[in-house]
Write a protein that holds these residues in place. Sequence first.
Motif: not given
Lengths: 126, 136
Positions: B107-113
């Motif tokens: 639920e808490k996974v986040n991604a950034r590019l």
Amino acid sequence: MNHSVTKTQNQSTTEARRDSWRQPHYEVTPGKEVYELKVYLPGVPKTQAEVTIEKDKLLVVGRRAPVRPENSQVVHEELSIHDYRLQLQLNVNINPEKIEAQTSDGVLTVRLPLAEESKPRSITVE
Amino acid sequence: MTLFKYDTIQQDPFTGLDALLDHFSRGFRNNLPDSFGTKQVQVNLYSTEDSYEVRAELPGFRKEEVNVEIENAVLEIRANKAADKESGQPKVALLRKITVGDDVDAEKVNARLQDGILSIHLPKREVRKPKAIKVD
């Protein structure tokens, strides 16, 4: 004596690090007046990409920002740690005053305008 | 006329060899039917005290073109670029699947590019602390 030995060793390690370059992937799009060069530099921040032109040599250098998070253990590594260096020899005359370069999403785009004498010219047949 | 005298991508005999060696070193994982016709994304995986961190190279992709999913402890990175007729850019499809531990809090996974590097933060679930049971 000991001191000098350490110093030489240090120097050689710095040089070794500097020698470990990797040639990035690049693409050239030819145009009538402007050639476009795209260099793929993933992991290089905007301020760390450099384009220099000297006579007929075009040099692109990109320094990577470290990707490893602080206090982390490596589980698996595939990405290269080397900085990028690409040297190309120009075949046509470029107007060095008007070269434009910009980076976005890890891709450096260099616009190389042809010098007046290299532009294609149509000759009227009399 | 070509822009450069020695265009290494075209003339370097080792380019093809490099690609072949690359293919070997990845253990032919591309042969999976699901990833047929796609290239594999290169990744780094790190572990910190409270999370896993994934770093992947995706130069030239905008964030709309990148898709990250996590299902049953498998993290899937997909990047798709449509063909651009104007610039002659062919279609590019990349895929990578990584099995992560089941201690990841999906639920808490986040991604950034940023700058062509995809960073995915996978927080670990709170460790089940050992509980002392009192014998009456």
